[in-house]
Design an enzyme around this catalytic site. Structure first.
Site, mmCIF file in Angstrom:
data_model
loop_
_atom_site.group_PDB
_atom_site.id
_atom_site.type_symbol
_atom_site.label_atom_id
_atom_site.label_comp_id
_atom_site.label_asym_id
_atom_site.label_seq_id
_atom_site.Cartn_x
_atom_site.Cartn_y
_atom_site.Cartn_z
ATOM 1 C CB SER A 262 34.379 -15.681 -6.962
ATOM 2 O OG SER A 262 35.371 -16.577 -6.483
ATOM 3 C CG HIS B 15 30.757 -17.411 -5.290
ATOM 4 N ND1 HIS B 15 29.604 -18.164 -5.326
ATOM 5 C CD2 HIS B 15 31.722 -18.194 -5.827
ATOM 6 C CE1 HIS B 15 29.867 -19.348 -5.869
ATOM 7 N NE2 HIS B 15 31.154 -19.398 -6.172
ATOM 8 C CG ASP C 291 34.654 -20.259 -5.428
ATOM 9 O OD1 ASP C 291 33.631 -20.897 -5.725
ATOM 10 O OD2 ASP C 291 34.984 -19.190 -5.984
ATOM 11 C CG MET D 298 38.172 -24.963 -4.651
ATOM 12 S SD MET D 298 39.184 -24.395 -6.005
ATOM 13 C CE MET D 298 38.087 -23.165 -6.732
ATOM 14 C CG HIS E 288 30.796 -23.233 -5.449
ATOM 15 N ND1 HIS E 288 31.420 -22.815 -6.611
ATOM 16 C CD2 HIS E 288 30.454 -24.535 -5.660
ATOM 17 C CE1 HIS E 288 31.451 -23.816 -7.477
ATOM 18 N NE2 HIS E 288 30.888 -24.873 -6.923
ATOM 19 C CG MET F 137 33.754 -26.601 -6.078
ATOM 20 S SD MET F 137 34.709 -25.276 -6.855
ATOM 21 C CE MET F 137 34.547 -24.012 -5.603
ATOM 22 C CG MET G 56 30.128 -25.490 -11.771
ATOM 23 S SD MET G 56 30.605 -24.071 -10.773
ATOM 24 C CE MET G 56 32.246 -23.695 -11.413
ATOM 25 C CG ASP H 229 31.036 -20.027 -10.054
ATOM 26 O OD1 ASP H 229 31.890 -19.201 -10.408
ATOM 27 O OD2 ASP H 229 31.169 -20.770 -9.052
HETATM 28 C C1 DX5 Z 1 35.701 -21.962 -9.951
HETATM 29 C C2 DX5 Z 1 34.935 -21.170 -8.924
HETATM 30 C C3 DX5 Z 1 34.532 -19.824 -9.347
HETATM 31 C C4 DX5 Z 1 35.668 -18.900 -9.705
HETATM 32 C C5 DX5 Z 1 35.196 -18.040 -10.819
HETATM 33 O O1 DX5 Z 1 35.807 -23.270 -9.518
HETATM 34 O O2 DX5 Z 1 33.760 -21.867 -8.549
HETATM 35 O O3 DX5 Z 1 33.669 -19.220 -8.382
HETATM 36 O O4 DX5 Z 1 36.101 -18.072 -8.662
HETATM 37 O O5 DX5 Z 1 36.249 -17.261 -11.244
HETATM 38 P P1 DX5 Z 1 36.165 -16.432 -12.599
HETATM 39 O O6 DX5 Z 1 35.026 -15.491 -12.459
HETATM 40 O O7 DX5 Z 1 37.493 -15.795 -12.672
HETATM 41 O O8 DX5 Z 1 35.921 -17.452 -13.696
HETATM 42 ZN ZN ZN Z 2 32.282 -20.816 -7.256
#
Ligand code: DX5
Ligand code: ZN
Length: 227
Positions: free
Chosen positions: A10, A35, A37, A39, A74, A76, A145, A183
């Site tokens: 990620s 990956h 992310d 947000m 991903h 969010m 998650m 994840d």
């Molecule tokens: C959290 C993300 C993850 C995050 C995981 O909301 O969806 O992808 O980057 O990070 P680690 O591996 O540090 O928990």
């Molecule tokens: Zn993620």
């Protein structure tokens, strides 16, 4: 169905000032997927990057000989549909969203497919998985998650293992080709537990980007998966 494990670093924990190089470096270190992310400071309490950054990274997400390395987006975000389409245009390969963030889950899955991408559903630690019963024929990936979404570097929530086990049974019963991704809080010392529960695709942010030698971490993870 035994499936080849995929490790998906990620970039949330990468150096955002050097993202293109970080993507190239982690691919050279053995990453299978990137990956990504997304947000929105609404569905989750953090704000990251949008389709323009995905488009800029697309040319860096290449392996040896120029092979395309999948970008695993991903989402969010809420609402989902317009951004899902924008990420498809921006070069995403996989697009996953949280069913509780979409008013019409079936429609969102269809529009991701219509845009030429693989579609996934993401389940928060306390979220039910019942939506899946009605759309299992339309998903290519399920993402469990194992932390509450919003931040990297959190601790693994153990109940995710039971959710992975349950989803593994549903996937196997369906006979469909569906990846099962986990994840949040994945490290060298717990990746095997997630695999034993049935996961085949492993997101890891801080575990990889928090260390100077990305290849050493990815190799250690693969060793855990093979033993
Ligand atoms: C959290 C993300 C993850 C995050 C995981 O909301 O969806 O992808 O980057 O990070 P680690 O591996 O540090 O928990
Ligand atoms: Zn993620």
């Amino acid at each position: 169905m035994a499936r080849t494990a995929r490790i998906a670093p990620s970039i949330l924990s990468a150096d955002f000032a050097r993202l293109g190089d970080e993507v190239r470096d982690v691919i050279a270190a053995g990453a299978d997927w990137i990956h990504f992310d997304v947000m929105d400071n609404h569905y989750v309490p953090n704000l990251t990057v949008g389709p323009m950054v995905c488009e800029a990274l697309r040319k860096h997400a290449v392996g040896a000989g120029g092979t395309r390395v999948p970008i695993d987006v991903h989402l969010m975000v809420q609402p989902v549909d317009a951004l899902a389409q924008a990420f498809a245009k921006a070069g995403a390969d996989w697009i996953s969203f949280h069913p509780d963030a979409s008013t019409h889950v079936d429609r969102t899955l269809q529009l991701i497919h219509d845009a030429g991408c693989k579609a996934g559903l993401v389940f928060n630690p306390a979220a039910p998985i019942d939506a899946l019963e009605w759309v299992i024929d339309k998903v290519d990936l399920l993402l469990v998650m194992s932390v509450n979404p919003g931040f990297g570097g959190q601790s693994f929530i153990a109940s995710a293992l039971r959710k992975i086990e349950r989803l593994r049974r549903l996937i196997d019963a369906s006979g469909r080709d569906i990846r099962l991704e986990v994840d949040g809080g994945i490290k060298v010392d717990n990746i095997r537990r997630a695999a034993d529960a049935g996961a085949d695709t492993f997101v890891a942010g801080s575990a990889i980007f928090g260390q100077p030698d990305y290849a050493a971490v990815i190799q250690a993870m693969r060793r855990e998966l093979q033993e």
